[in-house]
Design an enzyme around this catalytic site. Structure first.
Site, PDB file in Angstrom:
ATOM      1  N   CYS A 134       2.838  -3.708  -9.984  1.00 32.96           N
ATOM      2  CA  CYS A 134       1.458  -3.782 -10.478  1.00 32.96           C
ATOM      3  C   CYS A 134       1.425  -4.131 -11.960  1.00 32.96           C
TER       4      CYS A 134
ATOM      5  N   CYS B 204      -1.062  -6.629 -10.229  1.00 37.92           N
ATOM      6  CA  CYS B 204      -2.465  -6.396 -10.612  1.00 37.92           C
ATOM      7  C   CYS B 204      -2.788  -6.747 -12.061  1.00 37.92           C
TER       8      CYS B 204
ATOM      9  N   GLU C 235     -27.800  -4.320  -6.579  1.00 38.04           N
ATOM     10  CA  GLU C 235     -29.054  -3.863  -5.963  1.00 38.04           C
ATOM     11  C   GLU C 235     -29.340  -4.620  -4.664  1.00 38.04           C
TER      12      GLU C 235
ATOM     13  N   HIS D 204     -32.119  -2.812 -11.480  1.00 39.18           N
ATOM     14  CA  HIS D 204     -32.586  -4.190 -11.597  1.00 39.18           C
ATOM     15  C   HIS D 204     -32.359  -4.722 -13.013  1.00 39.18           C
TER      16      HIS D 204
ATOM     17  N   LYS E 121      -2.176 -10.407 -13.219  1.00 35.20           N
ATOM     18  CA  LYS E 121      -3.051 -11.205 -12.347  1.00 35.20           C
ATOM     19  C   LYS E 121      -4.508 -11.103 -12.790  1.00 35.20           C
TER      20      LYS E 121
ATOM     21  N   GLU F  20      -5.453 -15.761  -4.917  1.00 33.49           N
ATOM     22  CA  GLU F  20      -5.742 -15.316  -6.289  1.00 33.49           C
ATOM     23  C   GLU F  20      -5.040 -16.208  -7.313  1.00 33.49           C
TER      24      GLU F  20
ATOM     25  N   TYR G 114      -3.989 -12.643  -0.115  1.00 32.37           N
ATOM     26  CA  TYR G 114      -4.344 -12.176  -1.457  1.00 32.37           C
ATOM     27  C   TYR G 114      -3.622 -12.962  -2.564  1.00 32.37           C
TER      28      TYR G 114
HETATM   29  P1  FAD Z   1       6.312  -1.031  -6.905  1.00 33.62           P
HETATM   30  O1  FAD Z   1       5.208  -0.992  -7.872  1.00 33.62           O
HETATM   31  O2  FAD Z   1       6.719  -2.359  -6.382  1.00 33.62           O
HETATM   32  O3  FAD Z   1       7.574  -0.336  -7.635  1.00 33.62           O
HETATM   33  C1  FAD Z   1       8.841  -0.265  -7.054  1.00 33.62           C
HETATM   34  C2  FAD Z   1       9.882  -0.180  -8.172  1.00 33.62           C
HETATM   35  O4  FAD Z   1      11.134   0.238  -7.603  1.00 33.62           O
HETATM   36  C3  FAD Z   1      10.135  -1.517  -8.827  1.00 33.62           C
HETATM   37  O5  FAD Z   1      10.172  -1.384 -10.226  1.00 33.62           O
HETATM   38  C4  FAD Z   1      11.511  -1.915  -8.301  1.00 33.62           C
HETATM   39  O6  FAD Z   1      12.195  -2.777  -9.160  1.00 33.62           O
HETATM   40  C5  FAD Z   1      12.166  -0.561  -8.167  1.00 33.62           C
HETATM   41  N1  FAD Z   1      13.309  -0.509  -7.255  1.00 33.62           N
HETATM   42  C6  FAD Z   1      13.455  -1.161  -6.078  1.00 33.62           C
HETATM   43  N2  FAD Z   1      14.624  -0.814  -5.518  1.00 33.62           N
HETATM   44  C7  FAD Z   1      15.211   0.079  -6.353  1.00 33.62           C
HETATM   45  C8  FAD Z   1      16.423   0.814  -6.311  1.00 33.62           C
HETATM   46  N3  FAD Z   1      17.261   0.706  -5.285  1.00 33.62           N
HETATM   47  N4  FAD Z   1      16.710   1.642  -7.337  1.00 33.62           N
HETATM   48  C9  FAD Z   1      15.880   1.776  -8.396  1.00 33.62           C
HETATM   49  N5  FAD Z   1      14.711   1.101  -8.476  1.00 33.62           N
HETATM   50  C10 FAD Z   1      14.387   0.280  -7.463  1.00 33.62           C
HETATM   51  N6  FAD Z   1      -2.751  -3.904  -5.844  1.00 33.62           N
HETATM   52  C11 FAD Z   1      -3.975  -3.504  -6.243  1.00 33.62           C
HETATM   53  O7  FAD Z   1      -4.367  -2.369  -5.980  1.00 33.62           O
HETATM   54  N7  FAD Z   1      -4.799  -4.333  -6.956  1.00 33.62           N
HETATM   55  C12 FAD Z   1      -4.418  -5.582  -7.286  1.00 33.62           C
HETATM   56  O8  FAD Z   1      -5.193  -6.306  -7.927  1.00 33.62           O
HETATM   57  C13 FAD Z   1      -3.137  -6.034  -6.900  1.00 33.62           C
HETATM   58  N8  FAD Z   1      -2.717  -7.252  -7.247  1.00 33.62           N
HETATM   59  C14 FAD Z   1      -1.476  -7.657  -6.897  1.00 33.62           C
HETATM   60  C15 FAD Z   1      -1.064  -8.921  -7.265  1.00 33.62           C
HETATM   61  C16 FAD Z   1       0.181  -9.387  -6.920  1.00 33.62           C
HETATM   62  C17 FAD Z   1       0.620 -10.760  -7.352  1.00 33.62           C
HETATM   63  C18 FAD Z   1       1.061  -8.531  -6.174  1.00 33.62           C
HETATM   64  C19 FAD Z   1       2.433  -9.008  -5.798  1.00 33.62           C
HETATM   65  C20 FAD Z   1       0.671  -7.265  -5.800  1.00 33.62           C
HETATM   66  C21 FAD Z   1      -0.610  -6.815  -6.156  1.00 33.62           C
HETATM   67  N9  FAD Z   1      -1.069  -5.548  -5.797  1.00 33.62           N
HETATM   68  C22 FAD Z   1      -2.313  -5.141  -6.158  1.00 33.62           C
HETATM   69  C23 FAD Z   1      -0.222  -4.635  -5.008  1.00 33.62           C
HETATM   70  C24 FAD Z   1       0.452  -3.550  -5.910  1.00 33.62           C
HETATM   71  O9  FAD Z   1       1.092  -4.167  -6.994  1.00 33.62           O
HETATM   72  C25 FAD Z   1       1.449  -2.752  -5.086  1.00 33.62           C
HETATM   73  O10 FAD Z   1       0.801  -2.263  -3.940  1.00 33.62           O
HETATM   74  C26 FAD Z   1       2.024  -1.574  -5.870  1.00 33.62           C
HETATM   75  O11 FAD Z   1       2.668  -1.993  -7.034  1.00 33.62           O
HETATM   76  C27 FAD Z   1       3.018  -0.814  -4.989  1.00 33.62           C
HETATM   77  O12 FAD Z   1       3.550   0.270  -5.710  1.00 33.62           O
HETATM   78  P2  FAD Z   1       4.931   0.932  -5.242  1.00 33.62           P
HETATM   79  O13 FAD Z   1       5.085   2.165  -6.068  1.00 33.62           O
HETATM   80  O14 FAD Z   1       5.002   1.049  -3.788  1.00 33.62           O
HETATM   81  O15 FAD Z   1       6.068  -0.129  -5.648  1.00 33.62           O
HETATM   82  P1  NDP Z   2       0.508 -11.367   3.129  1.00 34.26           P
HETATM   83  O1  NDP Z   2       1.611 -10.868   3.979  1.00 34.26           O
HETATM   84  O2  NDP Z   2      -0.765 -10.643   3.145  1.00 34.26           O
HETATM   85  O3  NDP Z   2       0.233 -12.920   3.472  1.00 34.26           O
HETATM   86  C1  NDP Z   2       1.249 -13.863   3.545  1.00 34.26           C
HETATM   87  C2  NDP Z   2       0.667 -15.263   3.662  1.00 34.26           C
HETATM   88  O4  NDP Z   2       1.728 -16.205   3.704  1.00 34.26           O
HETATM   89  C3  NDP Z   2      -0.143 -15.490   4.922  1.00 34.26           C
HETATM   90  O5  NDP Z   2      -1.201 -16.366   4.621  1.00 34.26           O
HETATM   91  C4  NDP Z   2       0.885 -16.163   5.854  1.00 34.26           C
HETATM   92  O6  NDP Z   2       0.301 -16.982   6.837  1.00 34.26           O
HETATM   93  C5  NDP Z   2       1.624 -17.013   4.862  1.00 34.26           C
HETATM   94  N1  NDP Z   2       2.974 -17.386   5.277  1.00 34.26           N
HETATM   95  C6  NDP Z   2       3.989 -16.564   5.596  1.00 34.26           C
HETATM   96  N2  NDP Z   2       5.101 -17.299   5.884  1.00 34.26           N
HETATM   97  C7  NDP Z   2       4.753 -18.604   5.744  1.00 34.26           C
HETATM   98  C8  NDP Z   2       5.447 -19.824   5.904  1.00 34.26           C
HETATM   99  N3  NDP Z   2       6.739 -19.874   6.262  1.00 34.26           N
HETATM  100  N4  NDP Z   2       4.780 -20.973   5.691  1.00 34.26           N
HETATM  101  C9  NDP Z   2       3.472 -20.951   5.330  1.00 34.26           C
HETATM  102  N5  NDP Z   2       2.758 -19.826   5.144  1.00 34.26           N
HETATM  103  C10 NDP Z   2       3.403 -18.661   5.354  1.00 34.26           C
HETATM  104  O7  NDP Z   2       1.131 -11.403   1.669  1.00 34.26           O
HETATM  105  P2  NDP Z   2       0.625 -11.457   0.181  1.00 34.26           P
HETATM  106  O8  NDP Z   2       1.885 -11.738  -0.545  1.00 34.26           O
HETATM  107  O9  NDP Z   2      -0.504 -12.372  -0.054  1.00 34.26           O
HETATM  108  O10 NDP Z   2       0.140  -9.981  -0.153  1.00 34.26           O
HETATM  109  C11 NDP Z   2       0.979  -8.847   0.030  1.00 34.26           C
HETATM  110  C12 NDP Z   2       0.200  -7.578  -0.191  1.00 34.26           C
HETATM  111  O11 NDP Z   2       0.006  -7.382  -1.598  1.00 34.26           O
HETATM  112  C13 NDP Z   2      -1.200  -7.606   0.409  1.00 34.26           C
HETATM  113  O12 NDP Z   2      -1.188  -7.075   1.711  1.00 34.26           O
HETATM  114  C14 NDP Z   2      -2.005  -6.751  -0.541  1.00 34.26           C
HETATM  115  O13 NDP Z   2      -2.152  -5.455  -0.051  1.00 34.26           O
HETATM  116  C15 NDP Z   2      -1.224  -6.728  -1.849  1.00 34.26           C
HETATM  117  N6  NDP Z   2      -2.037  -7.449  -2.863  1.00 34.26           N
HETATM  118  C16 NDP Z   2      -3.226  -6.914  -3.291  1.00 34.26           C
HETATM  119  C17 NDP Z   2      -4.037  -7.602  -4.173  1.00 34.26           C
HETATM  120  C18 NDP Z   2      -5.354  -7.029  -4.595  1.00 34.26           C
HETATM  121  O14 NDP Z   2      -5.594  -5.863  -4.405  1.00 34.26           O
HETATM  122  N7  NDP Z   2      -6.244  -7.812  -5.156  1.00 34.26           N
HETATM  123  C19 NDP Z   2      -3.636  -8.896  -4.697  1.00 34.26           C
HETATM  124  C20 NDP Z   2      -2.373  -9.377  -4.190  1.00 34.26           C
HETATM  125  C21 NDP Z   2      -1.631  -8.658  -3.299  1.00 34.26           C
HETATM  126  P3  NDP Z   2      -0.074 -16.420   8.317  1.00 34.26           P
HETATM  127  O15 NDP Z   2      -1.353 -15.650   8.161  1.00 34.26           O
HETATM  128  O16 NDP Z   2      -0.196 -17.658   9.111  1.00 34.26           O
HETATM  129  O17 NDP Z   2       1.075 -15.556   8.757  1.00 34.26           O
END
Ligand code: FAD
Ligand code: NDP
Length: 511
Positions: free
Chosen positions: A76, A81, A491, A486, A84, A221, A217
């Site tokens: 995140c 997050c 609203e 408003h 992004k 985004e 997502y």
């Molecule tokens: P993470 O935050 O992924 O943390 C896991 C940590 O463990 C990492 O630092 C990793 O390096 C470490 N780790 C892994 N393996 C090991 C190991 N063996 N030993 C030690 N450390 C290790 N969520 C939202 O709510 N709002 C958003 O707007 C949003 N936007 C997103 C945008 C993107 C591009 C992405 C990819 C995700 C987004 N998410 C968003 C999802 C959110 O980031 C994740 O759901 C959240 O970070 C998950 O938290 P976590 O604690 O499970 O793991």
């Molecule tokens: P998702 O698993 O939700 O989606 C993956 C996408 O990639 C789908 O559209 C899938 O298509 C496509 N895809 C997978 N494999 C292929 C391939 N070989 N060729 C072409 N297309 C492919 O993953 P995201 O990475 O988008 O998000 C992961 C999670 O992160 C989300 O579930 C969300 O909870 C979290 N997140 C939250 C955000 C927020 O809160 N604003 C922002 C970003 C992430 P198909 O549907 O056909 O399988």
């Protein structure tokens, strides 16, 4: 080969076994060891330390295949997050500049965007958050160990430093919070030439003409803000956009993106990616509708094809922690417990949990209260609100229309909806065809609200309060009797009065 050491002192100090300060129960180095210092892990470890327990958190970031690395805080903070939302905001400012002209601002044209200025500012902010997390851990007396954790047995973790030094750590309780990483499909030759969301936020220079593969997502985004910065941006959609979301809303999101300038390649799947002599990437794909092979070159190709849980390298079998072989996520119960006693899993690696930061944080805190306090409160994963930060944002909570119909049957569902125009769009002469709200209710009685869907500016801010209403089992009658503020977009939710069933025009025409 690196020596094996025992670790048990304050952060950074390696101590001999005899000098170790043991956890409260005396048998182990720690009362709680958390693997993963992201959203869930940090929250859980800090909360547990408040009970005076001896707690450590291991966090280690494997660089992305492109070599991008970052600091403490997890997905995140570093590659999710936070950067992004900031890039999304940066892109919206570009749109606001256009609006501003209509409001009388004299802005010399052309207005250019400098990626490197924005990227540096955002990256500096993220680095300050990394530092802030370290300070917080120190203040709360949580040991931060920059080690990669691997199970040795149910109470023992081997931590490995970036230099290959190995350390054994034992704990009464272990929490897995290792999150996930972007998936690189193995069946697309040349996939390794592409970047992922782990890289995009750390690029120093503009990615240029970009293809984003994947339409959930992350894909939408990122494509949204790239388009907003004026870059030639395309998204490749294999099947449907935003799988799992209400599909009427998902289509409005992509319709708006198309009008905003994002090119969308519908029903296309990549075949191969080649690096050309001029440094560009040529992508060959199959158009599944026409069955024709197409190709085009891009400066950057970004995978947004889902995320793979970080369970592979943990040697979970040594601790008898069961995973779902299909999803590779850790199987958990209602209390976040795994198949192994004293081992728990929270956040993105836990099976069936929303992959979002707030539920990971809340689950981590509640788990700490149950482990060390007298609490029995479980995490409630129902009705978690979320927002997709696309150029026109989409916020929602509760059931999609499709899911409500599947669960209750079409006859038992009432949908109230409205197309509306945000007031600010009028003077700016902005198109508002995709600004749309719908609520999904039970048809009987006071009509309990099952789902709320909002597309428009600041969707996250709008939906958050309504999510509280849904937690309190709000009904359509209560919503309709709530007086709106408003003039706002929110609203319009309170004013919803046209049902889909009626077939009446749902366009809001006056204030
Ligand atoms: P993470 O935050 O992924 O943390 C896991 C940590 O463990 C990492 O630092 C990793 O390096 C470490 N780790 C892994 N393996 C090991 C190991 N063996 N030993 C030690 N450390 C290790 N969520 C939202 O709510 N709002 C958003 O707007 C949003 N936007 C997103 C945008 C993107 C591009 C992405 C990819 C995700 C987004 N998410 C968003 C999802 C959110 O980031 C994740 O759901 C959240 O970070 C998950 O938290 P976590 O604690 O499970 O793991
Ligand atoms: P998702 O698993 O939700 O989606 C993956 C996408 O990639 C789908 O559209 C899938 O298509 C496509 N895809 C997978 N494999 C292929 C391939 N070989 N060729 C072409 N297309 C492919 O993953 P995201 O990475 O988008 O998000 C992961 C999670 O992160 C989300 O579930 C969300 O909870 C979290 N997140 C939250 C955000 C927020 O809160 N604003 C922002 C970003 C992430 P198909 O549907 O056909 O399988």
């Amino acid at each position: 080969m690196a020596a094996l050491r025992l670790w048990g002192g304050r952060s950074g100090t390696v101590m001999a076994a005899a000098g170790r300060r043991l956890g409260a129960r005396g048998k182990h180095d720690y009362d709680l060891l958390v693997i993963g210092g992201g959203s869930g892990g940090l929250a859980c470890s800090k909360e547990a330390a408040q009970y005076g327990r001896k707690v450590a958190v291991l966090d280690y970031v494997n660089p992305s295949p492109k070599g991008t690395r970052w600091g403490l805080g997890g997905t995140c903070v570093n590659v999710g997050c936070i950067p992004k939302k900031l890039m999304h905001h940066g892109a919206l400012l570009g749109t606001a500049i256009n609006d501003a002209k209509k409001y009388g601002w004299d802005i010399p044209l052309p207005v250019n965007h400098d990626w490197s200025v924005m990227a540096k500012a955002i990256q500096d902010h993220v680095k300050s958050l990394n530092w802030g997390h370290r300070v917080q851990l120190q203040d709360k007396k949580v040991e931060y160990l920059n080690l990669k954790g691997v199970f040795v047995d149910q109470h023992t973790i081997q931590g490995e430093s970036s230099k290959g030094e190995k350390t054994l750590l034992t704990a009464e309780n272990i929490v897995l919070a290792t999150g996930g990483r972007p998936t690189y499909p193995s069946n697309v030759p040349g996939a390794e030439f592409c970047i992922s969301s782990d890289d995009i936020f750390w690029l120093r220079d503009s990615p240029g003409k970009t293809l984003v593969i994947g339409a959930s997502y992350v894909g939408l985004e990122c494509a949204g803000f790239l388009t907003g910065f004026g870059l030639d941006t395309s998204v490749m959609v294999r099947s449907i956009p935003l799988r799992g979301f209400d599909q009427q809303m998902a289509r409005l999101v992509t319709d708006y993106m198309t009008s905003y300038g994002t090119r969308i390649f519908w029903k296309c799947t990549p075949i191969k990616i080649e690096k050309l002599n001029n440094g560009k990437l040529q992508v060959v794909w199959k158009n599944l509708a026409s069955n024709i092979e197409e190709r085009e070159s891009f400066d950057t190709v970004m995978w947004a094809a889902g995320r793979t849980p970080e369970t592979q390298g943990l040697c979970l079998d040594k601790a008898e922690v069961r995973i779902n072989p299909e999803t590779r996520k850790v199987v958990v119960g209602d209390g976040e417990e795994t198949s192994a006693r004293h081992i728990y899993a929270i956040g993105d690696i836990a099976e069936g949990r929303p992959e979002l930061t707030p539920p990971a944080i809340k689950a981590g805190k509640l788990l700490a209260h149950r482990l060390f306090g007298k609490s029995t409160q479980l995490m409630d994963y129902d009705n978690v609100a979320t927002t997709v930060f696309t150029p026109l944002e989409y916020g929602c909570v509760g059931l999609t229309e499709e899911e409500a119909v599947r669960r209750h049957g079409e006859d038992k569902i009432e949908i109230y909806h409205a197309h509306y125009k945000p007031l600010e769009y009028t003077v700016a002469e902005r198109e508002a065809a995709q600004c749309y709200i719908k609520i999904v209710c039970l048809r009987e009685g006071d009509q309990t609200i099952l789902g709320l869907h909002f597309i428009g500016p600041n969707a996250g801010e709008v939906v958050q309060g309504f999510a509280l209403g849904m937690k309190c089992n709000a009904t359509y009658s209560q919503l309709a009797s709530t007086v709106g503020i408003h003039p706002t977009c929110a609203e319009e939710v309170n004013k919803l009065n046209i049902t889909k069933r009626s077939g009446l025009d749902a366009t809001v025409t006056s204030c």
